[in-house]
Design a protein around this motif. Structure first.
Motif, PDB file in Angstrom:
ATOM      1  N   LYS A   1       0.824  -1.205   0.000  1.00 37.37           N
ATOM      2  CA  LYS A   1       0.000   0.000   0.000  1.00 37.37           C
ATOM      3  C   LYS A   1       0.860   1.258   0.000  1.00 37.37           C
ATOM      4  O   LYS A   1       0.628   2.191  -0.777  1.00 37.37           O
ATOM      5  CB  LYS A   1      -0.928  -0.010   1.220  1.00 37.37           C
ATOM      6  CG  LYS A   1      -1.794   1.238   1.360  1.00 37.37           C
ATOM      7  CD  LYS A   1      -2.672   1.154   2.597  1.00 37.37           C
ATOM      8  CE  LYS A   1      -3.488   2.423   2.796  1.00 37.37           C
ATOM      9  NZ  LYS A   1      -4.335   2.337   4.016  1.00 37.37           N
TER      10      LYS A   1
ATOM     11  N   LYS B   1       1.681   4.195  -3.024  1.00 34.02           N
ATOM     12  CA  LYS B   1       1.544   5.644  -2.863  1.00 34.02           C
ATOM     13  C   LYS B   1       2.770   6.366  -3.410  1.00 34.02           C
ATOM     14  O   LYS B   1       2.658   7.435  -4.017  1.00 34.02           O
ATOM     15  CB  LYS B   1       1.336   5.984  -1.383  1.00 34.02           C
ATOM     16  CG  LYS B   1      -0.024   5.571  -0.842  1.00 34.02           C
ATOM     17  CD  LYS B   1      -0.144   5.824   0.653  1.00 34.02           C
ATOM     18  CE  LYS B   1      -0.114   7.299   0.983  1.00 34.02           C
ATOM     19  NZ  LYS B   1      -0.357   7.531   2.433  1.00 34.02           N
TER      20      LYS B   1
ATOM     21  N   ASP C   1      -6.355   1.565  -2.715  1.00 29.59           N
ATOM     22  CA  ASP C   1      -5.062   1.093  -2.215  1.00 29.59           C
ATOM     23  C   ASP C   1      -4.207   0.456  -3.305  1.00 29.59           C
ATOM     24  O   ASP C   1      -2.997   0.292  -3.132  1.00 29.59           O
ATOM     25  CB  ASP C   1      -5.257   0.083  -1.078  1.00 29.59           C
ATOM     26  CG  ASP C   1      -5.721   0.749   0.207  1.00 29.59           C
ATOM     27  OD1 ASP C   1      -5.680   2.000   0.276  1.00 29.59           O
ATOM     28  OD2 ASP C   1      -6.139   0.026   1.138  1.00 29.59           O
TER      29      ASP C   1
END
Length: 286
Positions: free
Chosen positions: A191, A195, A253
């Motif tokens: 996750k 990002k 996610d």
């Protein structure tokens, strides 16, 4: 977009129509779209294999192609060479303004499949930048699929946006940004790693907008509707837009490139500001 009569880059190699052999996946349509779901504008995150492909039977064939380029393809090649020259000129200027040393990448146009320092790839991978050989790879058939399958407006400035985005990944390699991100990803969860990938991709979108700002001021190359074409392409390749179209649901996610709104925002930020220092997508996503 006004491009005829301007300098053309010597760093473009056109392999379309050249003989090529080897195994390649048949049925680009749906297979290509599914790979695009994960890999479109892959930059340094481009993956040559994705688990989603396990849902399909992969037939393979040996392809050999040798033909003369059409007049339309030759014009297309000249357009790409002009866009590369524009990117080279703009980034040379930006680097000089910031006391940095610029080194131009290569761009290879191919049809069907290609071997790179990052491994083998097919047209289904979409345009991507390989840091191993500092080269942008692009099969122009991608843009028709972008228009017909993902609803982008198309047009010459959609091509300009994609090349500027991939050129942005080269800039990240020169600045060491990509290397730092990959190091950070080693100790992150999937996750958190995703990002970081999103921030990297959005920064490349910012750089595409920044290039547009500089090039417009230098060459007055924009025509009515050009920015809309770029934004339409950015909107079409947002993670949320592609996931909703392909899966019927959005899983934030799993995003690796950013939402449609994010991609359009960062392109516009680069275009409107014209400020190289306003592209810190990493700080603003924390």
């Amino acid at each position: 977009m006004k491009w005829i009569g301007r300098r053309q880059s010597d760093n473009v190699e056109d392999r379309r129509g050249m003989s090529s052999g080897g195994k390649t996946v048949i049925g680009g349509g749906i297979i290509g779209i599914i790979i695009l779901l994960v890999n479109v504008f892959g930059g340094e995150n481009a993956q040559m294999i994705t688990p989603i492909l396990e849902q399909f039977n992969q037939q393979q064939t040996t392809q050999t192609e040798s033909r003369t380029l059409t007049d339309a393809e030759k014009t297309e090649g000249e357009f790409v060479k002009t866009l590369m020259a524009d990117n080279e000129d703009v980034w040379t200027q930006i680097f000089e303004e910031n006391n940095l040393t610029f080194e131009a990448p290569k761009l290879i146009l191919f049809s069907g499949q290609v071997e790179t320092a990052c491994g083998g790839a097919s047209s289904a991978s979409g345009p991507f930048y390989c840091p191993g050989d500092r080269t942008i790879y692009m099969d122009m058939s991608f843009f028709e699929e972008l228009r017909t399958k993902f609803g982008a407006k198309g047009g010459d400035f959609a091509v300009a946006y994609v090349i500027a985005h991939e050129f942005g990944h080269h800039i990240q390699t020169l600045l060491g940004t990509s290397g730092k991100v990959h190091q950070l990803q080693q100790n992150k969860s999937e996750k958190e790693g995703n990002k970081l990938s999103v921030a990297l991709e959005l920064q490349a979108d910012f750089y595409a907008g920044l290039w547009t700002h500089y090039n417009e001021n230098k060459n007055a190359m924009l025509e009515e509707g050009d920015i809309e074409e770029a934004l339409s392409a950015a909107n079409a390749v947002g993670d949320d837009a592609i996931q909703k179209k392909m899966q019927g649901q959005v899983i934030p996610d799993s995003f690796t490139h950013g939402t449609s709104d994010q991609r359009m925002y960062w392109f516009k930020r680069g275009f409107v500001s014209g400020d190289f220092k306003k592209g810190d997508t990493f700080s603003e996503m924390n």
